[in-house]
Motif scaffolding. Sequence first.
Motif, PDB file in Angstrom:
ATOM      1  N   ASN A  38      71.618  73.401  58.700  1.00 34.53           N
ATOM      2  CA  ASN A  38      72.861  74.077  58.309  1.00 34.53           C
ATOM      3  C   ASN A  38      72.567  75.421  57.650  1.00 34.53           C
ATOM      4  OD1 ASN A  38      74.186  71.925  59.273  1.00 34.53           O
ATOM      5  ND2 ASN A  38      74.913  71.161  57.309  1.00 34.53           N
ATOM      6  N   LYS A  80      72.822  57.013  61.828  1.00 32.03           N
ATOM      7  CA  LYS A  80      73.114  58.349  62.333  1.00 32.03           C
ATOM      8  C   LYS A  80      71.878  58.933  63.017  1.00 32.03           C
ATOM      9  CE  LYS A  80      76.046  61.877  60.352  1.00 32.03           C
ATOM     10  NZ  LYS A  80      76.412  62.448  59.069  1.00 32.03           N
ATOM     11  N   TYR A  93      72.691  56.358  57.018  1.00 32.66           N
ATOM     12  CA  TYR A  93      71.814  57.505  57.301  1.00 32.66           C
ATOM     13  C   TYR A  93      70.929  57.208  58.518  1.00 32.66           C
ATOM     14  CZ  TYR A  93      68.189  61.023  56.355  1.00 32.66           C
ATOM     15  OH  TYR A  93      67.313  62.069  56.439  1.00 32.66           O
ATOM     16  N   ASP A 125      74.079  68.107  60.970  1.00 31.82           N
ATOM     17  CA  ASP A 125      74.144  67.261  59.779  1.00 31.82           C
ATOM     18  C   ASP A 125      72.884  67.327  58.930  1.00 31.82           C
ATOM     19  OD1 ASP A 125      72.448  65.993  61.434  1.00 31.82           O
ATOM     20  OD2 ASP A 125      73.494  64.074  61.475  1.00 31.82           O
ATOM     21  N   ASN A 126      71.957  68.219  59.314  1.00 32.29           N
ATOM     22  CA  ASN A 126      70.739  68.357  58.510  1.00 32.29           C
ATOM     23  C   ASN A 126      70.910  69.582  57.598  1.00 32.29           C
ATOM     24  OD1 ASN A 126      68.211  69.065  57.564  1.00 32.29           O
ATOM     25  ND2 ASN A 126      67.155  68.506  59.444  1.00 32.29           N
TER      26      ASN A 126
END
Lengths: 454, 120
Positions: free
Chosen positions: A255, A193, A190, A250-251
Amino acid sequence: MRKSLSGTRIREQRRKAKLTQKALAEQSGISASYLNLIEHNRRAVAGKVLLAIARVLDVPASSLSDGVDSAKISDLHEAAAHHPVIGAEVVGIEELAGRFPGWAGMIAALYRQTRDQEAAITALSDRLTHDPFLAESLHGMLSNITAIRSTSNILENIEDIEPEKQARFHTIIHEESRRLTDSAQSLVKYFDKKADPKAGIATPQEELDSFLERHNYSFPQLDNLGEAPASNIEIAYLVNRIMAEDGGLDNPETNRLVTEFLQSYAQDALAIPHSDFSKTARRKNYNPAAVAQAFGTSLHTAFRRLAYQDPGQTAAPPMGLIISNAAGRALFRRPIADFAFPRHGNACPLWPLFQSFSTPELPVAALLELPGQHKFIGLAIAEAQSAAEFGRPSELNAAMLIIHYEQRALFSDWLPELGAAQPIGITCRICPRSDCAARTEPQILGEEAVVGSS
Amino acid sequence: MAKRVLIVEDEPNIVESLRFLLEREALDVAVQSDGNMAVESVRATLPDLVILDVMLPNRSGFDILRDLHEMPGTMPKVLVLTAKGQARDRFTAEEIGVDLFMTKPFSNKEIVSNILGLLA
């Protein structure tokens, strides 16, 4: 009000061209004394005179007009206000931007970089505090550690444990250690990223803005939905595919915002299919009311269709858009050059966007003038988001379409008389209008910025 | 008669070690892992002490604590045991009313000694 900088730019270009004031004045068809006043920013210059001067200097007229530097000057003012101890000469900001555009650009860029990094730190700190993934992971890890510590302590300190119980405790330690390893590895992934510099750190709203910018505010995959019947499942499939192909989302909160935006875009495309829309909009001279009438939609739908277009793929004039709820929260933002939307905090309460809340369903057209003399046409309307019901207040959203005033000739057949320009700002914090009755918070530009206005 | 302890906790491995430690002290131990059923379990088992986790499935330990205070009859002693060790959680627990607030991970010796102290 901020001083016009066109004169300073004309003087710099004239010197580069090694022309005297007299020569430039003669070739441009104006008097030398008038040019002198223009070069000292004591007379505004625009229209034919600006074009004539630009032609003689062999530069585009746009490079001499005020539009090019407004964002830069705003940033310089903000930079000066953020570092008051340095004592930057605020009265000289316009002069700096006009005479040394490169240096001014560099200071503005460095300031923007610092400001964005500060925002990133705030967003990161916010994420660390409120991120559900982090909270859950850390809670899980503490539970794993608690079980391991307590069980191993039992095995170490208590001797008379039955063999079966002993074996059970060993199994617990093994299970919890494996879970702890998994949790730690997913946390490392995490953070890896998040540490990707290309990904950057932004709020979900800013990530939505970046997503829209990456796609030029246009989604051809959805544009033609209205050509043939499309089910909700088909729309959901297209929306998911766009998001998957983007690869930059990716949050979960981002999204959610992107999904909502694309669903709304798809509904608009169903109501106003692209091919019909392009033709109709052109034929109606981009009149949102006529477009809405032609397709039987709300004005907000027509606003969104007009604003969300790829400028490279259409002959339509660029249009900015902001849609806000009654609490002032921006729900959709489509930027347009020289009309900045505030990144943080509230927008100027004088925007017709907010004034339209007091007259729901009544379209408003106004000529707007930002500090720096940039003029825009603002078309606004507040619309109910659901059918009226007794005993339940309607939820109102207001939308404002923003068009460069220079484009007004395109709309001459339908645009009403706009009257005098209404002075507005972007947000109180960076607005130099010291006598504004609508001010809600002090400006951070400092008194000198106001004194230095003309 | 053995004192009764109700453990309201959803992590089975933590429950297992706590149960082992408390049963060695001759305490009668019951367990409830569902937040929604916790108050009902207190009514049914009438424990002398409740060990209450804060982050439970279905219901927060703080809500359960509020309900326990509103229940008629003798209020059992309550030890709030949580991985959420922030000052505000301790403040919330103390404001509602709690006998002891401990954070995970705990020391076996300390938790047993605290429980026996509360039951004495």
